[in-house]
Write an enzyme that holds these catalytic residues in place. Structure first.
Site, PDB file in Angstrom:
ATOM      1  N   CYS A 419       0.835  -1.200   0.000  1.00  0.00           N
ATOM      2  CA  CYS A 419       0.000   0.000   0.000  1.00  0.00           C
ATOM      3  C   CYS A 419       0.876   1.258   0.000  1.00  0.00           C
ATOM      4  CB  CYS A 419      -0.971  -0.038   1.168  1.00  0.00           C
ATOM      5  SG  CYS A 419      -2.334   1.146   1.027  1.00  0.00           S
ATOM      6  N   HIS A 547      -3.504  -5.329   0.271  1.00  0.00           N
ATOM      7  CA  HIS A 547      -2.970  -5.808   1.552  1.00  0.00           C
ATOM      8  C   HIS A 547      -3.030  -7.336   1.584  1.00  0.00           C
ATOM      9  CE1 HIS A 547      -2.741  -1.960   3.885  1.00  0.00           C
ATOM     10  NE2 HIS A 547      -3.570  -1.573   2.927  1.00  0.00           N
ATOM     11  N   GLU A 549      -1.695  -9.370   3.471  1.00  0.00           N
ATOM     12  CA  GLU A 549      -1.661  -9.950   4.823  1.00  0.00           C
ATOM     13  C   GLU A 549      -3.033 -10.364   5.323  1.00  0.00           C
ATOM     14  OE1 GLU A 549      -1.679  -5.381   5.591  1.00  0.00           O
ATOM     15  OE2 GLU A 549      -1.007  -6.805   4.068  1.00  0.00           O
TER      16      GLU A 549
END
Length: 629
Positions: A419, A547, A549
């Site tokens: 990001c 993202h 994650e």
């Protein structure tokens, strides 16, 4: 005839009872942050392993509508769901442990409940009655819980059990309406359909060295005073406590000794389901909630968790990763990033040694103010095997992130930008390679001459909450692209990852950036927004706008994180050359058993990456840019 009818009625009644939703309410005592989220996730893991479909709800009693406008220093990271919901980080624990996909309604806040009730009052739904906490707010809470509990979160299967975690500490004034709502719910649905689990702390003062049960006794007394009776008491402590402590809690809290579970601090959270299983929690829940659980357990029951926990304890080799961020004073600010790095490192038999580096400490201004902080930050960076720059907002630390990206580019150090990390790497490249000295983001300098990163007009309203580009969106790899990151994603043409951003790379500069070596290998479905950048002639220099994650799982690591770890231990090329797997020869510095285990584990990882619907939640899709918003 009458006896047959009576038998049929009893049979129908039994079926109805079995089909009723079962609830497990998890409350906390003594202090916040005692581990309710991990306990809730572990209960779900045990039930999942018995083929009982589970869903989870997190209740946060604060008045905010959601977690979207929080500073990470308030409640840790903001977790983002497929539907764009910005929620508490505990929902990330639920998704990772249970491998499910939750919805924004699975996070209930006081703000959401009161807004719904006030909107109904404005419409006249209450027919002129005085709107009160009881019954209107408590009814709204019960209705919300029952509605969301029945919503599928995996494979379109209706859950049988809903685990509800009540945030905060029992006795907090903000949580009173929720406690009252569940007090009412237990009588409305029947005590056989709800189980109360209370998580409390057993402190051991250094002055005495003796575990103290009085705080737990007091918090259980408060729960009972409010109308809920704990069926299980989970005691958290730094070290193991003896049976005498359990017996004392049992005596004073009116529960059987076997219903008191003591869980000390463990080497990893993946041991928690195993510890709870040793206390026969499944048998207790089976009897308490009348669950249809087969006995004996399946052969593979919890086997993957045992293997994972054992593997994490045995790994000795370390990989050193530096996380360069803005909110490094609270590690919970980057929980999902930390977990994703851990998942990737464990999958290739390395223990993660993560160093948090405050981005602002890398800047020249810090050198003037505090040389020690400045040199310690750069020392951490120099000693690392790889560097990650995660997302964030604001100007503080931006220069440090740009310096970290520059250092990794020039020193050929493995780098992953997420990001804002992507935006920092683009600005750095423009300044130092394209020689556009004024290159910047309009978030920091709206009047900069070279606007490399710009705001997205449709995502910049006056209100801040829930107005970014949020949730699951499709990214498309360019045709004939053979980039490293695409190979890590199993050579899929499209992927779906979760986003949370308000700024994007300026498309006017893309051609110039690519001509000089920074390639954008994936875009949105319209081809206008840059999603993935990769630097030519570098061991691993990848930056993504999304993202990744949020979709990483303990047994299915996220591809960008896996790439960073492999590059950091000099095994990325071999991994790709062997079709996304490592051979036992590549693990020559470990024992034969460990090498075989790693080889088979990576074979499974490779197979996962070939299955579009089962790899980190990444799906092949050619249809929509957006999923269910």
């Amino acid at each position: 005839m009458c006896s047959r009818i009576a038998s049929l009625v009893r049979c129908i009644s039994t079926v109805n009872k079995q089909n009723k939703m079962k609830y497990i309410l998890v409350t906390g005592g003594v202090i916040s942050g005692v581990g309710k989220g991990i306990i809730s996730s572990s209960l779900g893991t045990l039930l999942n392993s018995c083929d009982i479909p589970v869903t989870s709800i997190k209740i946060d009693p604060y008045i905010n509508i959601d977690a979207g406008t929080f500073s990470p220093y308030e409640h840790g990271e903001v977790f983002v769901l497929d539907d764009g919901g910005e929620v508490d980080l505990d929902l990330g624990n639920y998704e990772r442990f249970l491998d499910i996909k939750l919805h924004s309604d699975n996070n209930i806040t006081t703000g959401k409940i009161y807004r719904q009730v006030i909107e109904r009052e404005r419409r006249g739904d209450f027919l002129g009655k005085t709107v009160q906490v009881i019954p209107h707010i408590t009814n709204a809470i019960q209705e919300w819980v029952e509605r969301v509990a029945a919503r599928p979160v995996r494979n379109n299967i209706t859950p049988q059990v809903c685990i509800v975690e009540l945030g905060g500490t029992i006795g907090d004034i903000e949580g009173m309406p929720f406690v009252e709502a569940f007090r009412q719910l237990q009588y409305r649905i029947g005590r056989e359909n709800i189980c109360c689990v209370h998580v409390s702390l057993i402190p051991t003062p250094r002055s005495t060295g003796e575990p103290k049960t009085k705080p737990t006794q007091a918090s259980v007394r408060e729960v009972r005073r409010l109308g809920l009776t704990p069926d299980l008491i989970v005691c958290r402590s730094e070290k193991e406590v003896n049976d005498g402590v359990k017996e004392k809690i049992s005596l004073h809290c009116d529960v059987a000794t076997e219903q008191v579970i003591c869980i000390p601090d463990l080497s990893s959270i993946y041991h928690v389901p195993l510890i709870m299983d040793e206390h026969n929690i499944i048998d207790f829940l089976k009897d308490r909630l009348k669950l249809d659980i087969k006995s004996p357990r399946p052969v593979k029951y919890l086997q993957q968790w045992r293997d994972l926990a054992k593997k994490m304890d045995k790994i000795t080799r370390e990989v050193n990763i530096s996380l360069v961020g803005k909110y490094t004073k609270l590690e919970d600010s980057y929980t999902s990033v930390t977990k994703s790095l851990q998942h990737a490192a464990t999958s290739v038999d390395y223990k993660l040694n993560l160093k948090f580096v405050d981005a602002s400490h890398l800047e020249e201004s810090t050198k003037i103010e505090d040389e020690v902080k400045y040199y310690e930050a750069w020392r951490s960076l120099c000693l690392s095997d790889g560097v990650i720059v995660p997302g964030g907002f604001g100007s503080r630390g931006m220069t440090g992130k740009i310096l970290a990206a520059k250092w990794c580019r020039e020193r050929r150090k493995p780098y992953l930008g997420i990001c804002l990390g992507l935006q920092a790497s683009v600005i750095e490249f423009a300044r130092n390679v394209l020689k556009l000295q004024d290159a910047n983001t309009t978030e920091i300098d709206p009047n900069t001459k070279h606007k490399l990163v710009i705001d997205m007009p449709e995502f910049t309203p006056e209100e801040k909450g829930g107005t970014m580009r949020l949730g699951a969106r499709t990214s498309v790899f360019r045709e004939n692209d053979n980039s490293v990151i695409r190979q890590l994603y199993g050579n899929q043409s499209t992927i779906i990852e979760r986003h949370r951003h308000r700024y994007e790379v300026n498309p006017d500069y893309v051609e110039q950036l690519e001509q000089n070596g920074l390639k954008f290998v994936a875009t949105d479905v319209e081809g206008k927004r840059m999603e993935i950048a990769q630097l030519d002639n570098h061991p691993f220099y990848v930056a993504v706008q999304f993202h990744p994650e949020y979709l990483s799982r303990p047994l299915k690591p996220s591809p960008p994180f896996l790439g960073l770890i492999l590059a950091s231990v000099n095994k990325l090329d071999r991994f790709l050359d062997h079709g996304c797997r490592l051979s036992p020869r590549d693990m020559s510095d470990v024992s034969e058993d460990e090498a075989d285990a790693s080889y088979h584990g990576l074979q499974q990882l490779h197979r996962n990456c070939q299955v579009n619907d089962n790899c980190n939640g990444i799906h092949s899709s050619d249809n929509s840019e957006r999923i269910s918003k």
